[in-house]
Design a protein around this motif. Structure first.
Motif, PDB file in Angstrom:
ATOM      1  N   VAL A   1      29.814 -12.611  -0.279  1.00  0.00           N
ATOM      2  CA  VAL A   1      29.495 -11.961   0.392  1.00  0.00           C
ATOM      3  C   VAL A   1      28.682 -10.427   0.466  1.00  0.00           C
ATOM      4  O   VAL A   1      27.938 -10.070   0.145  1.00  0.00           O
TER       5      VAL A   1
ATOM      6  N   ARG B   1      43.466 -12.912   3.841  1.00  0.00           N
ATOM      7  CA  ARG B   1      43.223 -11.552   4.579  1.00  0.00           C
ATOM      8  C   ARG B   1      42.048 -10.641   5.073  1.00  0.00           C
ATOM      9  O   ARG B   1      41.120 -11.088   4.398  1.00  0.00           O
ATOM     10  N   ARG B   2      42.162 -10.836   6.326  1.00  0.00           N
ATOM     11  CA  ARG B   2      40.332  -9.964   6.882  1.00  0.00           C
ATOM     12  C   ARG B   2      41.058  -8.363   6.543  1.00  0.00           C
ATOM     13  O   ARG B   2      41.784  -7.696   5.972  1.00  0.00           O
ATOM     14  N   VAL B   3      39.157  -8.218   5.654  1.00  0.00           N
ATOM     15  CA  VAL B   3      39.446  -7.077   5.006  1.00  0.00           C
ATOM     16  C   VAL B   3      38.334  -6.323   5.815  1.00  0.00           C
ATOM     17  O   VAL B   3      37.063  -6.685   6.111  1.00  0.00           O
TER      18      VAL B   3
ATOM     19  N   LEU C   1      37.789  -5.934  -3.468  1.00  0.00           N
ATOM     20  CA  LEU C   1      37.856  -6.049  -2.233  1.00  0.00           C
ATOM     21  C   LEU C   1      38.049  -7.554  -1.881  1.00  0.00           C
ATOM     22  O   LEU C   1      38.403  -8.315  -0.773  1.00  0.00           O
ATOM     23  N   TRP C   2      36.473  -7.706  -2.513  1.00  0.00           N
ATOM     24  CA  TRP C   2      36.267  -9.352  -2.416  1.00  0.00           C
ATOM     25  C   TRP C   2      37.995 -10.129  -2.648  1.00  0.00           C
ATOM     26  O   TRP C   2      37.858 -11.628  -2.583  1.00  0.00           O
TER      27      TRP C   2
ATOM     28  N   ALA D   1      45.656  -8.397   7.204  1.00  0.00           N
ATOM     29  CA  ALA D   1      44.278  -7.568   7.623  1.00  0.00           C
ATOM     30  C   ALA D   1      44.688  -6.693   6.167  1.00  0.00           C
ATOM     31  O   ALA D   1      46.031  -6.164   5.894  1.00  0.00           O
TER      32      ALA D   1
ATOM     33  N   ILE E   1      31.805  -8.413   4.980  1.00  0.00           N
ATOM     34  CA  ILE E   1      33.564  -7.436   5.250  1.00  0.00           C
ATOM     35  C   ILE E   1      32.511  -6.083   5.451  1.00  0.00           C
ATOM     36  O   ILE E   1      31.475  -5.713   4.928  1.00  0.00           O
TER      37      ILE E   1
ATOM     38  N   PHE F   1      35.088 -11.604  11.230  1.00  0.00           N
ATOM     39  CA  PHE F   1      35.658 -12.063  10.061  1.00  0.00           C
ATOM     40  C   PHE F   1      35.224 -13.507  10.086  1.00  0.00           C
ATOM     41  O   PHE F   1      36.140 -14.180   9.250  1.00  0.00           O
TER      42      PHE F   1
ATOM     43  N   ARG G   1      40.292 -10.573   0.349  1.00  0.00           N
ATOM     44  CA  ARG G   1      39.684 -11.417   0.852  1.00  0.00           C
ATOM     45  C   ARG G   1      40.128 -12.984   0.518  1.00  0.00           C
ATOM     46  O   ARG G   1      39.930 -13.980   1.376  1.00  0.00           O
TER      47      ARG G   1
ATOM     48  N   PRO H   1      31.145 -14.770   6.175  1.00  0.00           N
ATOM     49  CA  PRO H   1      31.170 -14.743   4.509  1.00  0.00           C
ATOM     50  C   PRO H   1      30.782 -12.984   4.697  1.00  0.00           C
ATOM     51  O   PRO H   1      29.857 -13.060   4.093  1.00  0.00           O
TER      52      PRO H   1
END
Length: 376
Positions: free
Chosen positions: A105, A52-54, A44-45, A15, A139, A134, A48, A137
């Motif tokens: 997202v 990974r978790r963001v 950030l996208w 993450a 963040i 998580f 993801r 879709p």
């Protein structure tokens, strides 16, 4: 420090928690830099998309409110700060949502106060909410709830909040985006000062952090290093980098030597012990002799009454207390099996004396090892 080493740090993470400071999101006139949010959202996208978790811990609500309400600067009184936060938070989350929608997202807003971490049930609710988000879709965009926060329930700044959010997630990498390229080896006003690219021993560099705060936000390098200490002691690697750099997240996660990488001091600590050691505020303290310190730190044992030399504060059974060595250094925290008065009455006594004084059903440990975290 090789590029491959940084790549390994990212590869080992499951993450990524990205803290974005107020100055990194603000234009010179204090208005919100929406274009920068769009650029960061794309990065950030991309993180993801690696699976990974963001999570984003974003400052900027008060700063956005300053611009929105056309204030001349950051308000000095609490009601006007809260008003700016209320107006600015809506603008901030809308900007994130619009920027993330381009990539399919959405933004999920989470507003927290320190009390959400201090109480175990509320802490677990926050953790469960994050982990459920998580699955979708979205963040999560986390911020302090400045509209209701007062001194007693404030985190202090979002650097600390980011470290606490990272403690909710398994195997995170914490990236703190500021307006400096990491920790400098000298005074920031000195043109010859250069950023340190790798820090393995935080204590050796803590003196390099000044006491200044950022112009629009509430943090500074000193607060960032306090948050780094919290994170690295629970097994989290941390990178501080300049959020104004083009493609900063892409470049950091690709292994470029931007900013300062702070390596964690130990393997990941279980969530329960992270909560004990770095989330709850201690209600009292126990002073220990050298033998008890060695038993706890080196041998991994529970704390017995015989090693307690003093009791401070007024705490109840089950509340968190700090453990201090004979030199006055806090080295651990744990949940006490006794209230302060009882703990003081049995301090220095052998186990059989404790049983004789309190009865056969009394706890044999002042703090059980399972409820104790060594902080280093």
């Amino acid at each position: 420090m090789s590029v491959s080493h940084r790549q390994q740090v990212f590869a080992a993470s499951q993450a990524v928690v990205v803290k974005i400071g107020t100055n990194a999101l603000s234009r010179p006139d204090d208005t919100l830099d929406v274009d920068r949010i769009h650029r960061l959202a794309e990065q950030l996208w991309a993180i993801r998309a690696t699976g990974r978790r963001v999570v984003v811990v974003s400052s900027g609500a008060v700063g956005a409110g300053i611009g929105l309400l056309k204030l001349k600067g950051r308000p000095r009184d609490l009601p006007h700060v809260q008003a700016a936060a209320a107006a600015g938070q809506a603008r901030l989350i809308r900007a994130y949502d619009e920027a993330l929608q381009v990539h399919g997202v959405h933004a999920a807003q989470i507003l927290l106060t320190a009390n959400d971490f201090k109480h175990r049930t509320r802490y677990l609710n926050v953790r469960n909410t994050l982990h459920t988000l998580f699955e979708y879709p979205v963040i999560p965009i986390v911020n302090e709830n400045d509209t209701v926060s007062i001194s007693e329930i404030k985190f202090g700044d979002n650097d600390r909040l980011a470290a606490m959010v990272a403690s909710l997630i398994e195997k995170p990498l914490l990236i703190i985006l500021s307006v400096v390229d990491g920790l400098l080896d000298g005074d920031p006003s000195d043109p010859a000062a250069r950023p340190l690219r790798l820090v393995e021993n935080l204590k050796a560099v803590e003196s390099l952090a000044g006491s200044s705060k950022s112009s629009r936000g509430t943090g500074g390098m000193k607060s960032k290093l306090e948050s780094v200490r919290m994170a690295t002691h629970t097994g989290t690697n941390v990178i501080i980098a300049d959020g104004r750099m083009d493609g900063v997240l892409d470049r950091v996660t690709a292994g470029e030597e931007l900013g300062t990488l702070f390596l964690s001091r130990k393997e990941s600590v279980p969530a329960w012990k992270r909560w004990i050691g770095y989330t709850v505020t201690p209600r009292g303290a126990l002073r220990l002799d050298e033998g008890a310190v060695r038993a706890v730190v080196e041998k991994g044992r529970s704390l017995l009454a015989i090693g307690v030399t003093g009791v401070d504060g007024d705490f109840s059974k089950g509340e968190l207390v700090s453990l201090f060595d004979p030199s006055g250094h806090e080295f651990a925290r744990g949940l006490s099996n006794f209230d302060a008065r009882t703990a003081a009455s049995i301090a220095g006594k052998r186990t059989e004396q404790v049983i004789e004084a309190l009865g056969a059903g009394a706890y044999q440990e002042v703090i059980h090892r399972d409820n104790l975290t060594v902080m280093g």
